[in-house]
Design a protein around this motif. Structure first.
Motif, PDB file in Angstrom:
ATOM      1  N   ASN A   7       3.036   0.567 -12.349  1.00 43.71           N
ATOM      2  CA  ASN A   7       2.038   0.470 -13.415  1.00 43.71           C
ATOM      3  C   ASN A   7       2.570  -0.203 -14.663  1.00 43.71           C
ATOM      4  O   ASN A   7       2.150   0.102 -15.763  1.00 43.71           O
ATOM      5  N   SER A   8       3.475  -1.168 -14.471  1.00 46.80           N
ATOM      6  CA  SER A   8       3.958  -1.904 -15.640  1.00 46.80           C
ATOM      7  C   SER A   8       3.396  -3.323 -15.672  1.00 46.80           C
ATOM      8  O   SER A   8       4.015  -4.223 -16.213  1.00 46.80           O
ATOM      9  N   PHE A  55       0.822  -1.218   0.000  1.00 48.42           N
ATOM     10  CA  PHE A  55       0.000   0.000   0.000  1.00 48.42           C
ATOM     11  C   PHE A  55       0.853   1.264   0.000  1.00 48.42           C
ATOM     12  O   PHE A  55       0.420   2.302  -0.501  1.00 48.42           O
ATOM     13  N   ALA A  56       2.054   1.162   0.563  1.00 46.98           N
ATOM     14  CA  ALA A  56       2.928   2.337   0.578  1.00 46.98           C
ATOM     15  C   ALA A  56       3.201   2.816  -0.843  1.00 46.98           C
ATOM     16  O   ALA A  56       3.333   4.014  -1.095  1.00 46.98           O
ATOM     17  N   GLY A  57       3.243   1.878  -1.793  1.00 48.73           N
ATOM     18  CA  GLY A  57       3.520   2.228  -3.178  1.00 48.73           C
ATOM     19  C   GLY A  57       2.495   3.171  -3.781  1.00 48.73           C
ATOM     20  O   GLY A  57       2.785   3.896  -4.728  1.00 48.73           O
ATOM     21  N   PHE A  58       1.268   3.163  -3.236  1.00 48.67           N
ATOM     22  CA  PHE A  58       0.232   4.026  -3.804  1.00 48.67           C
ATOM     23  C   PHE A  58       0.503   5.495  -3.515  1.00 48.67           C
ATOM     24  O   PHE A  58       0.036   6.367  -4.240  1.00 48.67           O
ATOM     25  N   GLY A  59       1.245   5.755  -2.427  1.00 46.69           N
ATOM     26  CA  GLY A  59       1.359   7.135  -1.978  1.00 46.69           C
ATOM     27  C   GLY A  59       2.568   7.883  -2.512  1.00 46.69           C
ATOM     28  O   GLY A  59       2.739   9.061  -2.227  1.00 46.69           O
ATOM     29  N   GLN A 110      16.138  -7.133  -9.955  1.00 53.64           N
ATOM     30  CA  GLN A 110      15.526  -5.931 -10.536  1.00 53.64           C
ATOM     31  C   GLN A 110      15.692  -4.734  -9.584  1.00 53.64           C
ATOM     32  O   GLN A 110      15.895  -3.608 -10.029  1.00 53.64           O
ATOM     33  N   LEU A 111      15.621  -5.028  -8.279  1.00 54.67           N
ATOM     34  CA  LEU A 111      15.891  -3.959  -7.302  1.00 54.67           C
ATOM     35  C   LEU A 111      17.319  -3.448  -7.460  1.00 54.67           C
ATOM     36  O   LEU A 111      17.568  -2.234  -7.417  1.00 54.67           O
ATOM     37  N   GLY A 113       4.815   5.132 -12.951  1.00 51.56           N
ATOM     38  CA  GLY A 113       4.927   4.217 -11.813  1.00 51.56           C
ATOM     39  C   GLY A 113       6.233   3.463 -11.774  1.00 51.56           C
ATOM     40  O   GLY A 113       6.487   2.682 -10.858  1.00 51.56           O
ATOM     41  N   SER A 114       7.089   3.644 -12.786  1.00 47.33           N
ATOM     42  CA  SER A 114       8.369   2.935 -12.782  1.00 47.33           C
ATOM     43  C   SER A 114       9.442   3.692 -12.019  1.00 47.33           C
ATOM     44  O   SER A 114      10.617   3.331 -12.055  1.00 47.33           O
ATOM     45  N   GLY A 115       9.027   4.729 -11.288  1.00 49.58           N
ATOM     46  CA  GLY A 115       9.941   5.398 -10.376  1.00 49.58           C
ATOM     47  C   GLY A 115       9.853   4.721  -9.021  1.00 49.58           C
ATOM     48  O   GLY A 115      10.040   3.510  -8.894  1.00 49.58           O
ATOM     49  N   ALA A 116       9.524   5.501  -8.007  1.00 47.27           N
ATOM     50  CA  ALA A 116       9.463   4.972  -6.645  1.00 47.27           C
ATOM     51  C   ALA A 116       8.412   3.872  -6.515  1.00 47.27           C
ATOM     52  O   ALA A 116       8.587   2.914  -5.757  1.00 47.27           O
ATOM     53  N   GLY A 117       7.301   3.984  -7.259  1.00 43.87           N
ATOM     54  CA  GLY A 117       6.227   2.999  -7.145  1.00 43.87           C
ATOM     55  C   GLY A 117       6.718   1.591  -7.428  1.00 43.87           C
ATOM     56  O   GLY A 117       6.404   0.641  -6.701  1.00 43.87           O
ATOM     57  N   GLN A 118       7.539   1.427  -8.480  1.00 45.12           N
ATOM     58  CA  GLN A 118       8.053   0.112  -8.838  1.00 45.12           C
ATOM     59  C   GLN A 118       9.012  -0.404  -7.774  1.00 45.12           C
ATOM     60  O   GLN A 118       9.046  -1.591  -7.471  1.00 45.12           O
TER      61      GLN A 118
END
Lengths: 255, 579
Positions: free
Chosen positions: B144-145, B133-137, B233-234, B162-167
């Motif tokens: 979003n990939s 859930f943290a990824g949403f904020g 990937q990280l 979304g391929s920045g911090a979200g990913q």
């Protein structure tokens, strides 16, 4: 309550049958085919579809009958059967034979689609360059070699000769895309860092939608293009006109 | 076992009792299932009425600003729907909730082999939910990939918001979850291998135990690959390595500032090496539940027990060899395509064997159409649809056309929703009296089944047509293409049905509330079932069995040969144990 169960099974059966029966007439089915490879692919689709339909009806009928009979008798005890080797072997072998049959039936078509031995020897007809979120195309000019002055570039629309095998070279500048023309029944991912060959033969002249089928970012849904197939003479004329354009542009650049 | 009353915290939060851990998993994964369902409704809204204001759900899921979706918001939506459902709802429901609750009971053990590790795996799971859930904020929004996170879309921040911090958050959540799942699987395997009650031989294990055991073994053998791949990937994102990002990219006409020289297809191989077997992790325990429930309610032994066990093994073994069928159009070589086609065709065989065995199990039975039985029968009917449509996708030339269309979406939702979710409802109805000591309402349960069955077919059956007509997955607006624009009536019908399906689940909520408030209290064995878990009090106390057991036979002795009743319990209870 067993009536209810029977109704459900019958309802599901009718739903699936209606699904198979009504959809083609409404355009909710395979789009009209426009490539030579579409014929064997559609035949495989239909043949496997028949296996699916028969298998489904068989299983539903058995299930419905077992529930219908079993929900009625309450007083007696069921027979404590633990299995039947003959039956097990029969259905294992039967299903196995059908699966092997399907596997063998599709091998020749897969070879036509992807076996490098089937690749046309005539050289690349066009290079497809995908990027977020558009298509670009490069035709070798009269010299038949890409990367020279007489290359013909187009955007969004790929023009190809109809009735003969064409060879495309797929490249991506950024992320993975997928070259999908539903009416041609061809789809090939476009992977950055690789040049992937794709070949097919357009069965008729016409315009067909080119769809990006691999998620490529927020504009994925608008990454549309067009494939236009022309008879050979028209194609040659189209290409010749563009080559002259490209040459004169090259000459201007040189000046 | 002890009569002292413990506080709420000791009983329900920090307990190491496998049953409490199971219930914790159940609550958490049911919440994720609901959340994933809300995301699905938002997806469906967009596909029926693109770019219009979304009532209720839009505000709930996306906040006030997100009532009208953006293209980027839509990609985040289906990414998080897939992730939530596969990794955080369905798998934990099976191996976490039912796995933890049932494994010791089915093998006659007092608890899991490593109770503290078990509690730890739940709390690591809980942490991974927080990370999810943290990824949403974060800036750019959630990943979003796609739930498949294919590079370079996922690894190049410039390629998608979304391929920045979200990913990064997504990868951290998946990796932490992977650790939790591996620990949990280890516990299940050790418990079943080492802690079976004396006399409980391998061929006397209920098929639920076999399903859970083999699913856990699959997780142990394949999940470390995905977890390691996620770590790589990280590293690509945080440490400047280049496992997956190829060289020479131009994103938005500039060369992105990421290390390059890797292979995007490497990720696809590693991802599917676990994420395909994950489908079997999601279906093998469900097959086990269904086998048990059909047998109990048909009052007949499971037909062909040994072939059933062999089929579970065959599905798992072949399941490790079919991942390439997700890559038929990826540029996989011609011979590789042929090999993966063959293994994929073969895996249909054990599934078909199981289906025929289920039918033979209820054939000539004395069927009780309990709510659990209805859901189990529904599983068989819909699993068959999902299995059969897989034949189209296994045939490589047909897959080339259908790949990444809605037919694939229809296919796996028939397996995971029509199959697994119905099996989970069957299992809930079947074991609820054991878990809570109270019955669910059979009438409400059957109505819940009826509406769910009808609605889910209205949702997923037309998706086959959408796919056959060529409509691609992950499109935010089908009307962009003339070919797909004519599918609008179907898309709207699917969306209406999806709202009906979600709304109908209120009946289950009502049933749960009814059960807690006024459900009939039940004894040890309300279904007259033969397996071991029914020898315990309902609900079982910490430590499970209140008497020693002598295992005398297999778990499916029903019918005329069983003795004075129409079933013979698997075990004889002997002297009560000291409290």
């Amino acid at each position: 309550m067993r009536h209810c169960a029977l109704l459900l099974v019958l309802g599901l059966l009718c739903g699936v049958l209606a699904f198979f029966a009504l959809s083609p007439g409404r355009g909710w089915w395979l789009p009209d085919a426009a490539s030579t490879i579409a014929q064997p692919i559609d035949a495989l689709f239909d043949g496997i579809g028949l296996v699916i339909l028969l298998g489904f009806v068989l299983v539903m009928a058995l299930l419905a009958w077992a529930v219908w009979r079993g929900a009625r008798a309450r007083t007696d005890r069921a027979r404590s059967t633990h299995g039947h080797t003959g039956l097990e072997l029969t259905w294992t072998a039967g299903v196995g034979a059908i699966l092997v049959g399907i596997a063998l039936a599709q091998l020749p078509t897969w070879a036509r689609l992807r076996d490098p031995a089937e690749m046309p020897a005539s050289g690349v007809t066009a290079r497809v360059i995908a990027h977020q979120w558009a298509w670009r195309f490069e035709h070798p000019g009269a010299d038949g070699v890409l990367g020279t002055a007489d290359d013909v570039e187009t955007a969004s629309e790929l023009v190809l000769p109809a009735g003969e095998s064409v060879l495309l070279e797929l490249r991506s500048r950024d992320v993975i895309h997928s070259f999908f023309v539903p009416e041609l029944r061809v789809k090939q991912d476009v992977v950055p860092g690789r040049a992937i060959p794709l070949w097919f033969t357009m069965a008729r002249a016409g315009e067909f939608e080119l769809v990006c089928a691999e998620l490529c970012g927020l504009g994925h849904y608008v990454m549309a293009g067009r494939v236009r197939a022309l008879p050979r003479a028209d194609y040659d004329a189209w290409l010749a006109a563009r080559i002259i354009d490209a040459r004169s542009r090259g000459a201007e650049d040189a000046r | 076992m002890s009569s002292e009353r413990r506080g709420f915290l000791r009983t329900w939060v920090v307990s190491t009792d496998h049953k409490v851990v199971g219930i914790q998993y159940l609550v958490a994964s049911a919440a994720m299932l609901f959340f994933g369902g809300l995301l699905a409704l938002a997806i469906r809204w967009q596909l029926a009425w693109p770019w219009t204001e979304m009532p209720i759900v839009g505000g709930l899921v996306l906040g006030e600003s997100g009532r009208v979706l953006s293209p980027a918001g839509y990609t985040a939506l289906f990414t998080m729907h897939g992730t939530a459902m596969v990794f955080f709802a369905i798998i934990p429901l099976l191996t976490g909730a039912f796995g933890n609750y049932l494994v010791p009971l089915l093998v006659g053990a007092p608890d899991m082999a490593f109770p503290r590790l078990n509690a730890a795996s739940f709390w690591i799971f809980a942490a991974s939910i927080v990370l999810f859930f943290a990824g949403f904020g974060v800036e750019g929004g959630a990943a979003n990939s796609g739930w498949t996170a294919y590079p370079p879309l996922a690894t190049v921040p410039a390629a998608a918001p979304g391929s920045g911090a979200g990913q990064t958050w997504w990868l951290v959540a998946i990796t932490v979850l992977g650790v939790s799942t591996i620990l949990n699987a280890l516990n299940a395997v050790v418990t079943i291998v080492k802690m079976r009650a004396p006399g409980l031989t391998w061929m006397r294990l209920p098929l639920t135990a076999w399903g859970l055991l083999v699913a856990a073994a699959l997780q142990l053998s394949a999940l470390p690959v995905l977890t390691a791949a996620g770590l790589l990937q990280l590293a690509d994102r945080l440490l400047g390595t280049a496992f997956y990002t190829p060289a020479g990219l131009y994103v938005n006409a500039v060369q992105p500032d990421v290390a390059a020289g890797g292979s995007p297809l490497l990720w696809q191989h590693l991802f599917w090496f676990y994420s395909h077997p994950a489908v079997y992790v999601m279906v093998l325990p469900a097959m086990g539940f269904v086998s048990d429930i059909l047998s109990v309610n048909a009052r007949k032994p499971v037909f062909g027990y040994k072939p059933m066990v062999a089929a579970i093994g065959a599905i798992a073994g072949l399941g490790l060899l079919v991942w390439g069928h997700h890559m038929f159009t990826s540029g996989l070589g011609f011979e590789m395509g042929r090999a993966f086609m063959l293994s994929t065709m073969l895996i249909a065989l054990p599934s078909a064997v199981k289906t025929f065995n289920w039918i033979a199990t209820i054939w000539g039975g004395r069927i009780r159409l309990t709510a659990a039985m209805c859901f189990a029968l529904g599983f068989v009917a819909l699993f068959v649809i999902g299995g059969l449509s897989g034949l189209w996708l296994a045939a490589t030339p047909v897959d080339v056309y259908l790949h990444d269309t809605y037919l694939v979406v229809a296919h796996f939702h028939y397996i995971v929703f029509g199959g697994t979710v119905l099996a989970v409802f069957a299992a809930l109805h079947h074991w609820w009296p054991k878990i809570t000591g109270r019955a669910l309402s059979e009438t409400l349960g059957r109505w819940h089944f009826l509406g769910t069955f009808v609605a889910l077919n209205c949702v997923f059956l037309p998706m086959h047509q959408l796919g056959i007509a060529g409509m691609i997955r992950r499109t935010a607006d089908p009307s962009v293409y003339q070919l797909f624009d004519r599918l609008e009536p179907l898309n709207r019908f699917v969306t209406w049905s999806a709202f009906g399906l979600m709304g109908w689940q209120l009946l289950f909520v009502a049933n749960v509330v009814w059960s807690f408030l006024g459900g009939v209290r039940v004894g040890r064995n309300p279904w007259e079932a033969a397996s071991l878990e029914w020898e315990t009090p309902s609900p079982p106390a910490h430590g499970n069995f209140d008497s020693d057991l002598v295992i005398e036979r297999g778990p499916y002795e029903y019918g005329d040969a069983a003795g004075e009743r129409d079933f013979a319990p698997q075990a004889r209870r002997t002297a009560p144990r000291e409290a």
